[in-house]
Design a protein around this motif. Structure first.
Motif, mmCIF file in Angstrom:
data_model
loop_
_atom_site.group_PDB
_atom_site.id
_atom_site.type_symbol
_atom_site.label_atom_id
_atom_site.label_comp_id
_atom_site.label_asym_id
_atom_site.label_seq_id
_atom_site.Cartn_x
_atom_site.Cartn_y
_atom_site.Cartn_z
ATOM 1 N N ILE A 129 0.830 -1.203 0.000
ATOM 2 C CA ILE A 129 0.000 0.000 0.000
ATOM 3 C C ILE A 129 0.862 1.249 0.000
ATOM 4 N N THR A 130 1.947 1.220 0.777
ATOM 5 C CA THR A 130 2.853 2.384 0.829
ATOM 6 C C THR A 130 3.446 2.665 -0.550
ATOM 7 N N GLU A 131 3.837 1.609 -1.260
ATOM 8 C CA GLU A 131 4.405 1.768 -2.598
ATOM 9 C C GLU A 131 3.380 2.377 -3.562
ATOM 10 N N LEU A 132 2.142 1.929 -3.464
ATOM 11 C CA LEU A 132 1.092 2.461 -4.340
ATOM 12 C C LEU A 132 0.837 3.933 -4.045
ATOM 13 N N LEU A 133 0.833 4.302 -2.767
ATOM 14 C CA LEU A 133 0.577 5.681 -2.394
ATOM 15 C C LEU A 133 1.715 6.613 -2.833
ATOM 16 N N GLN A 134 2.939 6.124 -2.759
ATOM 17 C CA GLN A 134 4.092 6.932 -3.150
ATOM 18 C C GLN A 134 4.124 7.183 -4.661
ATOM 19 N N GLY A 135 3.498 6.302 -5.412
ATOM 20 C CA GLY A 135 3.490 6.469 -6.852
ATOM 21 C C GLY A 135 2.423 7.429 -7.338
ATOM 22 N N ARG A 136 1.637 7.981 -6.461
ATOM 23 C CA ARG A 136 0.554 8.890 -6.859
ATOM 24 C C ARG A 136 0.887 10.344 -6.522
#
Length: 390
Positions: free
Chosen positions: A383-390
């Motif tokens: 989830i952290t990786e997905l949030l950082q990509g936005r």
């Protein structure tokens, strides 16, 4: 009951459903009416007893897919119970009633009506018959349904239960012949015991149920005081029902030959016992497997431990590996439901992290120290990786 009497009844109206009602709607309506009018709940209420018989008879036809289809076809063909006209030969139009339709041509008559009763043979319990067939053909008894409630443990292990049942049964006073004890039915002089009489209309000859004996072939001069000459009366009886291990909630158990008695020496109907299982406060069920949810501390999941888990009969020890996630299901072999055919289920134990609602100062300080020690740990990297990509 004769074909004319059967088709003349509106079974859908008896159950309060439409003619296009589903099987579930018919079942629901029957169970509601049967419960409201059951003799046990309406002692001495003759009207309720008659209604109970009527809805049971209606359900016996409409719950059977093949009988219902033929019943519907018969009502569409003949327009219910009403009479109708059939063109005679050389004498205009002759009228005849429903009894004519199910009769057969008289013996030796030429050009007689072939008997539309053959078309409906399955519905009324008779196949193709000869011209000399009798009207008082044996008729299988109707099926009966009742309900029992058992607890969860009885459903798993099986049980033997006494069942008190009030339903139509062979009259004990007259042994089913309908006559007062010490007397006997006599052969009907009009039809000579055949139950049928011949009648001519123009160029046609018909056979119909004898009106003097109502198609029975016998006349009862002194009816039985208990059953009124029907040979069947409502009585209370006690049966022993064996509930097999592993029975499901809402499952039906069939007891052959324990339903309503047949007429004319025919076999009795069946009794269907619908089982309702009370829920257990701890255990659930999934097929043959038993299920249970066990609360555990966060430290037990993290560090690992051995916990004691109940079964329906005793208890077992279960090892929780270190690092076990909340919600994990552990399987204990052979501690589920055992059926008579040798199949055996397991016990499924779901581990659920128990979060304390309140903490004392010591516990709070320990958790804060733990949080500081785990400051570099991300419990949700995806989830952290997905949030950082936005």
């Amino acid at each position: 009951m004769s074909a004319r009497e059967w088709i003349g009844k509106d079974f859908y109206r008896e159950l309060g459903v439409s003619s296009d009602a589903t099987a579930d709607e018919i079942k629901k309506a029957y169970r509601k009416l049967a419960k409201e009018n059951h003799p046990d709940a309406n002692a001495g209420n003759a009207q309720a007893e008659q209604k109970f018989k009527a809805v049971s008879e209606a359900y016996g036809v409409l719950s059977d897919a093949s009988k219902r289809k033929e019943y519907d076809e018969a009502r569409r063909l003949f327009g219910g119970a009403g009479g109708f006209n059939f063109p005679g030969s050389g004498s205009g139009t002759g009228s005849f009633d429903m009894g004519d339709i199910f009769g057969q041509a008289g013996a030796g008559q030429q050009g007689g009506f072939g008997g539309l009763g053959d078309i409906l043979g399955g519905l009324f319990g008779r196949g193709r018959t000869s011209a000399g067939a009798t009207a008082n053909r044996p008729q299988r008894g109707a099926d009966v349904e009742t309900d029992v409630r058992i607890d969860f443990t009885e459903a798993v292990k099986g049980a033997t239960l006494p069942l008190r049942l009030s339903s139509p049964a062979t009259c004990a006073t007259c042994s089913g012949n309908g006559a007062r004890p010490g007397t006997s039915p006599r052969t009907c002089p009009t039809c000579s015991g055949s139950g049928l009489v011949s009648r001519s209309q123009g160029a046609f000859a018909f056979s119909e149920p004898c009106r003097d004996c109502r198609g029975r072939g016998t006349i009862i001069d002194d009816p039985c005081p208990e059953c009124g000459g029907e040979g069947i009366s409502t009585r209370t009886r006690t049966l022993t029902v064996r509930i097999p291990p592993g029975v499901d909630d809402d499952q039906r158990i069939r007891l052959a030959g324990q339903g309503e008695p047949g007429r004319g020496g025919a076999q009795a109907g069946d009794l269907y016992v619908r089982v309702h299982v009370a829920p257990h406060p701890l255990f659930g069920r999934k097929g043959l497997d038993l299920t249970i949810t066990v609360p555990v501390d966060f430290t037990e999941l993290t560090l690992g431990t051995t916990i004691t888990v109940p079964t329906l009969e005793a208890k077992v020890s279960l090892k929780v590996p270190p690092g076990t996630a909340s919600g994990r299901v552990l399987r204990v072999r052979g501690k589920g439901i055992a059926k008579r055919d040798g199949s055996q289920g397991d016990l499924l134990v779901t581990l659920q992290a128990a979060i304390p609602a309140k903490l004392d100062d010591k516990a709070r300080e320990a958790l804060q120290a733990y949080a500081e020690a785990m400051a570099g740990h991300d419990p949700r990297p995806e989830i952290t990786e997905l949030l950082q990509g936005r």
